[in-house]
Design a protein around this motif. Structure first.
Motif, short mmCIF file in Angstrom:
data_model
loop_
_atom_site.label_atom_id
_atom_site.label_comp_id
_atom_site.label_asym_id
_atom_site.label_seq_id
_atom_site.Cartn_x
_atom_site.Cartn_y
_atom_site.Cartn_z
N SER A 63 -8.36 9.36 -8.74
CA SER A 63 -7.80 8.85 -7.48
C SER A 63 -7.87 7.34 -7.41
O SER A 63 -6.96 6.70 -6.90
CB SER A 63 -8.45 9.51 -6.27
OG SER A 63 -9.80 9.18 -6.19
N GLU B 165 -0.18 3.18 -7.72
CA GLU B 165 0.80 3.22 -6.65
C GLU B 165 1.03 1.85 -6.04
O GLU B 165 2.16 1.48 -5.72
CB GLU B 165 0.35 4.20 -5.58
CG GLU B 165 1.52 4.74 -4.79
CD GLU B 165 1.28 4.72 -3.32
OE1 GLU B 165 0.26 5.23 -2.87
OE2 GLU B 165 2.13 4.15 -2.61
N ASP C 244 -5.14 6.95 2.33
CA ASP C 244 -5.91 6.59 1.15
C ASP C 244 -6.35 7.84 0.39
O ASP C 244 -7.24 8.57 0.83
CB ASP C 244 -7.14 5.79 1.60
CG ASP C 244 -8.07 5.46 0.45
OD1 ASP C 244 -7.70 5.71 -0.72
OD2 ASP C 244 -9.17 4.95 0.71
N ILE C 245 -5.77 8.06 -0.74
CA ILE C 245 -6.04 9.28 -1.50
C ILE C 245 -7.43 9.30 -2.11
O ILE C 245 -7.92 10.36 -2.52
CB ILE C 245 -4.95 9.48 -2.59
CG1 ILE C 245 -4.99 10.89 -3.19
CG2 ILE C 245 -5.11 8.44 -3.70
CD1 ILE C 245 -4.49 11.96 -2.28
N THR C 246 -8.10 8.16 -2.16
CA THR C 246 -9.46 8.18 -2.70
C THR C 246 -10.45 8.74 -1.68
O THR C 246 -11.60 8.99 -2.01
CB THR C 246 -9.96 6.78 -3.14
OG1 THR C 246 -10.06 5.94 -1.99
CG2 THR C 246 -9.02 6.15 -4.15
N SER D 275 -7.77 13.82 -0.23
CA SER D 275 -7.41 14.33 -1.55
C SER D 275 -7.53 15.85 -1.61
O SER D 275 -6.71 16.51 -2.25
CB SER D 275 -8.22 13.65 -2.66
OG SER D 275 -9.58 13.97 -2.55
N PHE E 235 -4.53 17.10 0.08
CA PHE E 235 -3.33 16.88 -0.74
C PHE E 235 -3.20 17.92 -1.84
O PHE E 235 -2.11 18.41 -2.13
CB PHE E 235 -3.35 15.48 -1.35
CG PHE E 235 -2.15 15.21 -2.19
CD1 PHE E 235 -0.97 14.77 -1.61
CD2 PHE E 235 -2.17 15.42 -3.56
CE1 PHE E 235 0.17 14.55 -2.38
CE2 PHE E 235 -1.05 15.19 -4.34
CZ PHE E 235 0.12 14.76 -3.74
N LEU F 44 4.16 10.81 -3.14
CA LEU F 44 2.96 10.44 -2.39
C LEU F 44 2.89 8.95 -2.11
O LEU F 44 3.03 8.13 -3.01
CB LEU F 44 1.70 10.86 -3.16
CG LEU F 44 0.38 10.40 -2.56
CD1 LEU F 44 0.17 10.94 -1.17
CD2 LEU F 44 -0.79 10.79 -3.45
N CYS F 45 2.65 8.60 -0.88
CA CYS F 45 2.46 7.20 -0.51
C CYS F 45 1.12 6.97 0.16
O CYS F 45 0.79 7.65 1.12
CB CYS F 45 3.55 6.75 0.46
SG CYS F 45 5.18 6.74 -0.25
N ASN F 46 0.36 6.04 -0.36
CA ASN F 46 -0.86 5.58 0.29
C ASN F 46 -0.54 4.35 1.11
O ASN F 46 -0.18 3.32 0.55
CB ASN F 46 -1.90 5.17 -0.76
CG ASN F 46 -2.45 6.34 -1.51
OD1 ASN F 46 -3.40 6.97 -1.09
ND2 ASN F 46 -1.84 6.65 -2.64
N LEU G 3 -2.71 2.76 2.87
CA LEU G 3 -3.92 1.93 2.98
C LEU G 3 -4.14 1.47 4.40
O LEU G 3 -4.81 0.47 4.64
CB LEU G 3 -3.84 0.72 2.03
CG LEU G 3 -3.73 1.10 0.57
CD1 LEU G 3 -3.59 -0.15 -0.28
CD2 LEU G 3 -4.96 1.88 0.14
N HIS H 176 -11.57 -0.57 0.16
CA HIS H 176 -11.30 -1.18 -1.13
C HIS H 176 -11.11 -2.69 -1.04
O HIS H 176 -10.79 -3.33 -2.02
CB HIS H 176 -10.04 -0.57 -1.74
CG HIS H 176 -10.12 0.91 -1.83
ND1 HIS H 176 -10.80 1.54 -2.82
CD2 HIS H 176 -9.65 1.88 -1.02
CE1 HIS H 176 -10.73 2.84 -2.63
NE2 HIS H 176 -10.04 3.07 -1.53
N ILE I 76 -8.75 -3.91 -0.04
CA ILE I 76 -7.33 -4.18 -0.10
C ILE I 76 -6.69 -3.61 1.15
O ILE I 76 -7.10 -2.59 1.66
CB ILE I 76 -6.68 -3.54 -1.34
CG1 ILE I 76 -7.15 -2.10 -1.51
CG2 ILE I 76 -7.02 -4.36 -2.56
CD1 ILE I 76 -6.57 -1.41 -2.70
#
Lengths: 359, 359
Positions: free
Chosen positions: A80, A87, B73-75, B80, B83, B99-101, B103, B109, B111
């Motif tokens: 991930s 991405e 955020d997939i992390t 997850s 998903f 899939l779109c993150n 954030l 992160h 970010i």
DNA sequence: TTGAAAGCGCTACCAG
DNA sequence: CTGGTAGCGCTTTCAA
């Protein structure tokens, strides 16, 4: 629900009193259009919130601005965090990502892959993505089925493909090898330096490249220091929490003697540590541990988990850049190489003084 | 790399000595084709490993057999695991996932989202997905920007949309509310039953629906038992490890008195626990904790982390099924309701006897 | 049972 | 600078 009819370029053209071609021109902004016409068209576009169909465009351009990512299991933090970077960079370059979890080897959820990986390859071809990233899966096995090779070959004949995994000959993909065992060597030597001599190796599935590479690095490190490889100290299993737990229990049930161990990743380290704890053995006082593959939580574990950071995010960035370059035909694939970073934290303890019983 | 020309239906037709239409018929298997012709065509298809372009098909059918998932955020394990279920069921129904993150709010992160969520909405429209799932993000805020509402409205006018988040009026999506505070109430009462009276609440961002709902449930639980709400015992922050760490440090720096706390999720629980530990306070002996949102690792933590399982996987299944039904126009959206499950583990300790200093 | 032809929404080429 | 037109790969009438 959303049954409003879709606006098309034709209707925009009609309402703007210009030709389809002209609308197309203002849409793409490459050819010149008379200012007032341009303005008029833009207003109508605004009014209807029109946006051209990527499908229709794709049919002509053969580009979908979509990339595929095929990986085993997105709930695995390693994947991930890599995916997140992929991405982000894809987005910057104007691509969207189609994500497929193959659940290959996915022991974690009790659910198995219902589809062969080849199925996903075909899907990517059908959906006409502009390129594919394959991250682990069967390609990481030491022995890969012939049918898989064929499928991968077919895929790579249709599209640019970047694979994180072991190189397979005669397949025209870019292969990126993520692991060279260097991290393991470093970790091992660090434990050695702290005074440990009986160091076990825990977790990881046999027949998987990454396991074998790490295991070899471990064995080589032993031998380089003049120590014997003791198979009793090696307890493989898989990559998840329960695997670490089990592997450690196996190790203990053998009455194997060790003062420290390397875990294949953070999950396994955690699970193994839990197994130790259940036998009243504490990390790091009784047993020290370093994980060979850092996830995101090590800094907050009790004890804080020492590990090797393989920088999956950087690898992710590398992969996506390589793929995009390959799509644009820019430059040659460069061999990726970076230094895994040993992150020293509490779980590996300090030298000797923590545990006076260690020799 | 992959510059082999793409086989099309035309070439298959030519080589089979039949018309395009006939090939199309055998491809779709709906109309009848003379057996020997059918066989011939199938052989040629086999030979070239031909598979029709989903793009061209999409242009006609207006269906891409692709669904969009937009999440922060997939992390984050919560997302997850959800998903993974979504994708499994999508696959079964023949869909691929984009899939779109975003954030959005992603403090983890360092970010930040560079694109508005509206950008991703537009992307989904352009790529002509057959439906979109929006999982959290700005829709989870108590106060949603007008521009976001507009964007969501526009999206939902074009496509079927299912949202996991707070209902926004006058927008034609299906909203699924994932949280009712019931889990928190249960957890709170359990701590109370163990003898705890000073129970803190840690983590979660203010202005986020889920935080507010859980916080309210906490306050209501207090009041229902005739206890006072003490704002000193509430320390919000965000949803990640470092947030839990910080929130707990804040709590301690206030010299607040408490014997147990609820953490907004496992990350926060872990971070907070680490902060306690750094002050030589042990869980559960000194302080007990229950997390309000279970991730995957609780069973293997030291101590094993008590938590509430909100079954993100089931929710994921629900979401995808709802969306697919909505696409097929089948049935009405049903209100999702399920019972969050209190998972009792070591971190909440047992009654009284663990810590005799507790009154 | 089959093939010819129209057309999905768009781009790109051509002539004007 | 602009509009007409061919055509991307496929499905789907419509006749035959």
């Amino acid at each position: 629900m959303g049954e409003k009819e879709h606006i098309t370029i034709t209707q925009i053209a009609k309402e703007s009193n210009v030709s389809i071609s002209t609308v197309s021109r203002v849409l793409n902004g490459n050819a010149s259009v008379a200012p007032e016409k341009k303005k008029r068209v833009e207003e109508i576009i605004q009014k209807y919130n029109f946006s051209p169909s990527a499908i229709a465009r794709g049919l002509i351009s053969k580009k979908t601005k979509t990339l595929g990512v095929i990986l085993p299991d997105i709930t695995n933090p390693y994947f991930s965090s890599m995916f997140l970077e992929i991405e982000r960079f894809a987005l910057e370059a104007g691509y969207t990502i189609l994500l497929c979890n193959t659940l290959f080897g996915g022991s974690s959820h009790g659910i198995r892959n219902t589809k062969e990986e080849a199925y996903y390859f075909q899907m990517m071809i059908d959906k006409q993505v502009d390129g594919v990233m394959i991250i682990g899966g069967q390609v990481d096995l030491i022995t890969v089925e012939e049918s898989y090779k064929q499928a991968l070959k077919r895929l790579s004949e249709q599209l640019p493909v970047v694979v994180i995994g072991r190189k397979i000959d005669e397949i025209d993909c870019i292969f990126i090898q993520q692991e060279n065992g260097l991290g393991v060597t470093t970790a091992f030597n660090y434990l050695y330096m702290l005074g440990h001599r009986e160091i076990a190796f825990v977790g990881g599935q046999t027949n998987v490249t990454i396991t074998e590479i790490r295991l070899n690095a471990y064995k080589n490190a032993l031998q380089a220091l003049g120590l014997e490889v003791d198979e009793q100290l090696i307890s493989l299993s898989d990559y998840y929490l329960e695997d670490g737990y089990q592997a450690m229990n196996n190790l203990m049930s053998r009455k194997a003697k060790f003062t420290a161990f390397l875990a294949i990743n953070d999950n396994v380290a955690l699970g193994a540590q839990r197994a130790l704890y259940d036998q009243n053995l504490k990390v790091p006082d009784d047993i020290a541990v370093i994980s060979c593959d850092q996830f995101l939580t090590g800094e907050y574990q009790i004890p804080r988990l020492a590990s090797i950071n393989h920088h999956p995010d950087i690898l992710g960035r590398w992969v996506i850049n390589t793929l995009i370059n390959s799509i644009h035909g820019t430059g040659e694939p460069i061999q990726f190489s970076f230094t895994p970073e040993l992150v020293i934290r509490e779980s590996c303890g300090s030298a000797i003084n923590h545990n006076p019983m260690r020799k």
